[in-house]
Enzyme design. Structure first.
Site, PDB file in Angstrom:
ATOM      1  N   HIS A 275     -12.431   6.703  -7.160  1.00 13.38           N
ATOM      2  CA  HIS A 275     -12.287   5.708  -8.248  1.00 13.38           C
ATOM      3  C   HIS A 275     -13.025   6.265  -9.469  1.00 13.38           C
ATOM      4  O   HIS A 275     -12.649   7.304  -9.983  1.00 13.38           O
ATOM      5  CB  HIS A 275     -12.854   4.382  -7.721  1.00 13.38           C
ATOM      6  N   HIS A 314      -2.261   8.227  -8.590  1.00 10.19           N
ATOM      7  CA  HIS A 314      -2.717   6.869  -8.862  1.00 10.19           C
ATOM      8  C   HIS A 314      -1.939   5.902  -7.984  1.00 10.19           C
ATOM      9  O   HIS A 314      -0.756   6.117  -7.741  1.00 10.19           O
ATOM     10  CB  HIS A 314      -2.495   6.522 -10.346  1.00 10.19           C
ATOM     11  N   ASP A 370      -8.898  10.194 -15.464  1.00 11.61           N
ATOM     12  CA  ASP A 370     -10.094  10.994 -15.228  1.00 11.61           C
ATOM     13  C   ASP A 370      -9.887  12.490 -15.413  1.00 11.61           C
ATOM     14  O   ASP A 370     -10.840  13.252 -15.392  1.00 11.61           O
ATOM     15  CB  ASP A 370     -10.608  10.751 -13.796  1.00 11.61           C
TER      16      ASP A 370
HETATM   17  N1  CMC Z   1      -4.115  15.691  -4.711  1.00 13.34           N
HETATM   18  C1  CMC Z   1      -3.285  16.060  -3.713  1.00 13.34           C
HETATM   19  N2  CMC Z   1      -2.526  15.207  -3.017  1.00 13.34           N
HETATM   20  C2  CMC Z   1      -2.591  13.915  -3.348  1.00 13.34           C
HETATM   21  C3  CMC Z   1      -3.428  13.451  -4.391  1.00 13.34           C
HETATM   22  C4  CMC Z   1      -4.189  14.396  -5.087  1.00 13.34           C
HETATM   23  N3  CMC Z   1      -4.987  14.018  -6.079  1.00 13.34           N
HETATM   24  N4  CMC Z   1      -3.297  12.121  -4.495  1.00 13.34           N
HETATM   25  C5  CMC Z   1      -2.426  11.748  -3.562  1.00 13.34           C
HETATM   26  N5  CMC Z   1      -1.990  12.833  -2.861  1.00 13.34           N
HETATM   27  C6  CMC Z   1      -0.978  12.861  -1.800  1.00 13.34           C
HETATM   28  C7  CMC Z   1      -1.542  12.353  -0.488  1.00 13.34           C
HETATM   29  O1  CMC Z   1      -2.082  13.382   0.281  1.00 13.34           O
HETATM   30  C8  CMC Z   1      -0.319  11.723   0.112  1.00 13.34           C
HETATM   31  O2  CMC Z   1       0.481  12.756   0.615  1.00 13.34           O
HETATM   32  P1  CMC Z   1       1.288  12.550   2.018  1.00 13.34           P
HETATM   33  O3  CMC Z   1       2.285  11.469   1.728  1.00 13.34           O
HETATM   34  O4  CMC Z   1       1.881  13.881   2.301  1.00 13.34           O
HETATM   35  O5  CMC Z   1       0.261  12.134   3.023  1.00 13.34           O
HETATM   36  C9  CMC Z   1       0.431  11.134  -1.077  1.00 13.34           C
HETATM   37  O6  CMC Z   1       0.046  11.952  -2.195  1.00 13.34           O
HETATM   38  C10 CMC Z   1       0.075   9.674  -1.371  1.00 13.34           C
HETATM   39  O7  CMC Z   1      -1.344   9.580  -1.518  1.00 13.34           O
HETATM   40  P2  CMC Z   1      -2.202   8.328  -1.111  1.00 13.34           P
HETATM   41  O8  CMC Z   1      -3.588   8.772  -0.819  1.00 13.34           O
HETATM   42  O9  CMC Z   1      -1.485   7.561  -0.032  1.00 13.34           O
HETATM   43  O10 CMC Z   1      -2.130   7.487  -2.439  1.00 13.34           O
HETATM   44  P3  CMC Z   1      -3.089   6.280  -2.796  1.00 13.34           P
HETATM   45  O11 CMC Z   1      -2.299   5.406  -3.690  1.00 13.34           O
HETATM   46  O12 CMC Z   1      -3.689   5.672  -1.582  1.00 13.34           O
HETATM   47  O13 CMC Z   1      -4.283   6.997  -3.581  1.00 13.34           O
HETATM   48  C11 CMC Z   1      -5.623   7.888  -5.291  1.00 13.34           C
HETATM   49  C12 CMC Z   1      -4.448   6.963  -4.949  1.00 13.34           C
HETATM   50  C13 CMC Z   1      -5.945   7.761  -6.793  1.00 13.34           C
HETATM   51  C14 CMC Z   1      -6.856   7.463  -4.480  1.00 13.34           C
HETATM   52  C15 CMC Z   1      -5.224   9.355  -4.939  1.00 13.34           C
HETATM   53  O14 CMC Z   1      -4.109   9.750  -5.694  1.00 13.34           O
HETATM   54  C16 CMC Z   1      -6.386  10.329  -5.117  1.00 13.34           C
HETATM   55  O15 CMC Z   1      -7.189  10.509  -4.193  1.00 13.34           O
HETATM   56  N6  CMC Z   1      -6.479  10.982  -6.324  1.00 13.34           N
HETATM   57  C17 CMC Z   1      -7.602  11.853  -6.602  1.00 13.34           C
HETATM   58  C18 CMC Z   1      -8.813  11.021  -7.027  1.00 13.34           C
HETATM   59  C19 CMC Z   1      -8.656  10.465  -8.428  1.00 13.34           C
HETATM   60  O16 CMC Z   1      -8.283  11.179  -9.353  1.00 13.34           O
HETATM   61  N7  CMC Z   1      -8.992   9.181  -8.592  1.00 13.34           N
HETATM   62  C20 CMC Z   1      -8.964   8.510  -9.895  1.00 13.34           C
HETATM   63  C21 CMC Z   1      -7.955   7.413  -9.947  1.00 13.34           C
HETATM   64  S1  CMC Z   1      -7.631   6.854 -11.617  1.00 13.34           S
HETATM   65  C22 CMC Z   1      -9.074   6.118 -12.134  1.00 13.34           C
HETATM   66  C23 CMC Z   1      -9.459   4.927 -11.345  1.00 13.34           C
HETATM   67  O17 CMC Z   1      -8.668   3.997 -11.171  1.00 13.34           O
HETATM   68  O18 CMC Z   1     -10.605   4.903 -10.913  1.00 13.34           O
END
Ligand code: CMC
Length: 436
Positions: A275, A314, A370
């Site tokens: 986050h 996201h 970010d």
């Molecule tokens: N790098 C590589 N793969 C990713 C990433 C990433 N940053 N984000 C998601 N994926 C992949 C994930 O491995 C999954 O793949 P698969 O379907 O093969 O298992 C797919 O994309 C869906 O990911 P998810 O984890 O189910 O998606 P989510 O909606 O639960 O997570 C998130 C959203 C923001 C936590 C995630 O995209 C992430 O960890 N991003 C990196 C951390 C980040 O930049 N966070 C800031 C968010 S914006 C500011 C805020 O709101 O705080």
């Protein structure tokens, strides 16, 4: 939630094939059904009834809100109906704060009054200095600010009067006013520097920069370009509807705890690397990659699922995060004053590759807020551990607006989700000498 579409039948027919029973569930505005309407579905009259199961709330609306609208597919973000692009270009952070809190843009008099109120509540009780002094020199700034915000609740016991709108407003002003002071003091403690007290003739962001960076001179005036860039970053971070930390704020606030305690909990939720800690994680990642030539290896490890490309992806945006586009633009203005951040080339190359590679494209992974913000923060002179604090200062506005909305919503009660219990059934206690 009212019924929509006069004349048409806004219902969902559900047939329980276990019993052959049919149910008609009302479809409300927004294409939603009420989870409680599922409760009537049961095989046996003594049963609890059906629930929906939604870990991480991916498809559950927990509130109605009039504050922030996001269309994740189209990359749209609006506060109270105003597009984020217009607010970032034409407004100031405190004007946007007023808009988010009150629902309408202020008149000139209203804005002057609001700015005056915030400006005159920036001082903190000097015992907070002692509290901060108790932290180790290398304590993380976020931990220090979370603790000092929680401590503020003990200085303002009247903050418990959450049903009194005047008291609520007093605490809202205090929190918005004092967050930059707490943040700056945590930074000065970390650097071993004496605290610089707020100066009322400075703007919100200039005052913050002064408290952070003034050393050995009577007057410190930040570059107007940098002051404005920080103000834009604050506008972009002011609210983002029902994210993890805002949900934490609402959930804690739903037990009617005071706003200082609730806000420290929201900050704790923001702290995590998925986050608000992501901007810090992005900078650490870029520094670790170190050189454009190391990018291919890094990307391969991301695609093998060994790590994440921080600052990408996201839960809601399945398009380019509109905040990321604005920050990328603002970065150019900042770098003209500060010189280019050497990590920018690595970030740009990562983005170019990610936007063209199937792994990222097929998962709708685009830069989020970010990805570029940390590069600006670093150019402004902030150490990485201040990055999540820089997110928390403006988000204080959103947390408080959402908290207030929750308190005024007659449908809200103490938050209390259900669970699916999958543990042992009843069994008899076994004394310790008889356990194998
Ligand atoms: N790098 C590589 N793969 C990713 C990433 C990433 N940053 N984000 C998601 N994926 C992949 C994930 O491995 C999954 O793949 P698969 O379907 O093969 O298992 C797919 O994309 C869906 O990911 P998810 O984890 O189910 O998606 P989510 O909606 O639960 O997570 C998130 C959203 C923001 C936590 C995630 O995209 C992430 O960890 N991003 C990196 C951390 C980040 O930049 N966070 C800031 C968010 S914006 C500011 C805020 O709101 O705080």
């Amino acid at each position: 939630m009212g019924e929509s579409g006069a004349g048409s039948k806004n219902t969902l027919s559900v047939r329980d094939n276990r019993t052959g029973e049919e149910y008609e569930l009302e479809i409300h505005e927004g294409n939603v059904i009420r989870a409680m309407d599922l409760r009537q579905i049961k095989q046996d009259p003594d049963e609890f009834g059906m629930m929906s199961y939604d870990p991480a709330f991916t498809n559950t609306a927990s509130t109605r809100s009039t504050i922030t609208e996001i269309d994740g597919g189209k990359g749209i973000l609006r506060y109270r109906g105003y597009p984020i692009e217009q607010l970032a270009a034409k407004s100031s952070f405190l004007e946007v704060a007023y808009l988010i809190l009150k629902g309408e843009l202020p008149t000139r008099d209203e804005l002057d009054h609001f700015v005056h109120e915030v400006t005159f509540h920036t001082y903190i009780h000097k015992n907070i200095n002692k509290l901060l002094g108790g932290f180790r020199y290398d304590a993380h700034s976020m931990g220090m600010v979370i603790s000092s915000v929680a401590a503020l609740s003990t200085f303002y016991p009247e903050a418990k009067e959450i049903h009194d709108p005047d008291q609520r407003w007093n605490q809202i002003i205090r929190l918005i006013a004092k967050m930059p002071t707490l943040a700056a003091f945590s930074y000065r403690h970390h650097r071993g520097l004496p605290f610089i007290y707020p100066e009322n003739e400075l703007s919100y962001t200039a005052n913050f920069l002064n408290m952070l960076f003034r050393i050995g001179v009577k007057e410190y005036r930040p570059s107007p370009v940098l002051e404005r860039a920080l103000d834009i970053l604050f506008i972009l971070h002011a609210d983002h509807e029902q994210n993890c930390s805002t949900t934490a704020m609402r959930v804690i606030g739903s037990s009617q705890s005071d706003p200082f305690s609730a806000l420290s909990g929201a900050m704790a939720a923001l702290y995590g690397p998925l986050h608000g800690g992501a901007n810090e994680a992005v900078l650490r990642m870029l520094a670790e990659i170190g050189d454009v030539k190391n990018i291919p290896d890094f990307m391969e490890s991301v695609k093998r699922g060994e790590r994440r490309l921080m600052g990408f992806g996201h839960r809601v945006y399945k398009a380019y995060d509109p905040r990321a586009s604005i920050i990328k633009e603002a970065a150019h203005d900042v770098f003209e004053v500060t010189g280019k951040n050497p990590l920018l080339d690595i970030a740009l190359e990562l983005e170019t590759i990610a936007l063209n590679e199937d792994y990222f494209v097929s998962r709708n992974l685009y830069p989020n807020v970010d990805f570029y913000s940390g590069l600006i923060y670093q150019a402004l002179g902030f150490p990485v551990q201040m990055f999540p604090v820089l997110f928390a200062i403006p988000r204080t506005v959103g947390w408080l607006a959402q908290w207030q909305e929750m308190l005024e919503d007659r449908e809200q009660r103490i938050a209390r989700p259900r669970q699916l219990y999958e543990g042992e059934g009843e069994r008899d206690f076994v004394s310790i000498d008889r356990r194998s």
